[in-house]
Design an enzyme around this catalytic site. Sequence first.
Site, short mmCIF file in Angstrom:
data_model
loop_
_atom_site.label_atom_id
_atom_site.label_comp_id
_atom_site.label_asym_id
_atom_site.label_seq_id
_atom_site.Cartn_x
_atom_site.Cartn_y
_atom_site.Cartn_z
N ALA A 196 -4.72 7.59 -4.23
CA ALA A 196 -3.33 7.20 -4.51
C ALA A 196 -3.37 5.72 -4.87
O ALA A 196 -3.17 4.85 -4.02
CB ALA A 196 -2.46 7.45 -3.29
N THR A 207 0.85 -1.20 0.00
CA THR A 207 0.00 0.00 0.00
C THR A 207 0.88 1.25 0.00
O THR A 207 2.08 1.15 -0.32
CB THR A 207 -0.99 -0.02 1.21
N ASN A 208 0.32 2.42 0.32
CA ASN A 208 1.13 3.64 0.37
C ASN A 208 0.66 4.52 1.52
O ASN A 208 -0.25 4.15 2.27
CB ASN A 208 1.05 4.37 -0.99
N ARG A 209 1.26 5.69 1.64
CA ARG A 209 1.02 6.52 2.83
C ARG A 209 -0.26 7.35 2.79
O ARG A 209 -0.53 8.12 3.70
CB ARG A 209 2.19 7.49 3.01
N SER A 210 -1.02 7.26 1.72
CA SER A 210 -2.23 8.08 1.64
C SER A 210 -3.22 7.74 2.76
O SER A 210 -3.42 6.56 3.07
CB SER A 210 -2.91 7.87 0.28
#
Length: 387
Positions: free
Chosen positions: A263, A194-197
């Site tokens: 994102a 996943t990502n930091r959004s």
Amino acid sequence: MAGRILIIADGPAALSYAPELITRLRQKKYTVQVAPTAYDGPSALAFVSELAWATISGHPCKAIEKLDAEAFRQQDLILLAPVSPQVLEVFRRGKALAYLQEAGKPVLAVPARLPDAVDEDPVLFQTQMPSRSRLCLGETPLELGAMGALKITPTETLLHFVDAALSKNDLQGKSALITAGPTAEDLDPVRYLTNRSTGKMGVALAIAAAVRGAEVHLIHGPLQTTLPELPNLHAISVRSAAQMHQAVVDHWHHLDFAILAAAVADFTPDHYVPQKIKKIDGQSLILHLLRTPDILAELGSREDHPYLVGFAAESDDVEINAINKLRKKRCDLICANDIRKPGCGFATDTNQITLYSPDEAPMQLPLKDKAEVAHDILNHIAKHLVK
Ligand code: C5P
């Protein structure tokens, strides 16, 4: 947002509910005046003194029973918080109902016991309140010790209802699709990419669009923010980029505008392993990742796409990347931000963006709260939708 609000407070809820509400409304720059009930019994004044109301609201306070017609006329919104049988009785017996009808200002009523309080006098509320009036519902139990529990609208949701009641409603009748948050690409039952959004910007856009009257479909990945219950905000929860793509395609009809703020993961594991992947001593693990569908680019390539807005969160060459994205993904607007700048990255409450469109000079907006940034972006969209 600016506006004058008269809060008619009643009963024990006034003690535990109204002070927080008033404080939050004042933080949002509303001018608040309180009219507590003052009958014999558990009225608002029996729980909180006039001086306390005046201090919390920053304005002199007069009991509802003593208000004159002018006090109603001066307001932009009358907030019944809560609308209890006792408040309705005060309206029925005194002159308040006549003053309120004559002033014609919208009324927002928060039922004290869902939905009984209003059921007790639906006629009064439905036929005698001015036309833009509405009920605001919610289900957070409010514990009042010996007095039991009231079910009451969460303050956060109520604030959005207030914004909606006082908004310019310029997106009324418009249909919007908004994506938000990260996506999660599952590798096995335990692990995912996943990502930091956190989804804050996309959620702020969805709430602001709903508050301004649009019918909003919000397609979101795993969020770290809670969504308010607004009647025209429809949330569709997804997990992966593929699911987000499918949900967008499913809702891709009769839209006036679409804002793709999610994102979306660019890569996903080439297959899902149904059992937890075991580590083996001395062995590394090589993942094979596939590209995910570029939802924004796909939508931009359609001939009849609605007004299309994309985001560009960049760590370098912001302008070049934003302009390239505008052309390549065939958007009408790109909202670009430099994630290296303080207050502009993921998980912040603020953002500073520059708007790029094919036919106008770039427009740099100041660093602001994400809710305010959302309204600036929507101002730009609204301007184009009326053209
Ligand atoms: O190319 P990049 O990921 O930087 O583009 C960002 C914009 O494209 C955002 O509006 C994002 O929501 C959208 N996007 C998308 N699908 C993807 C990747 C990005 O809709 N797979």
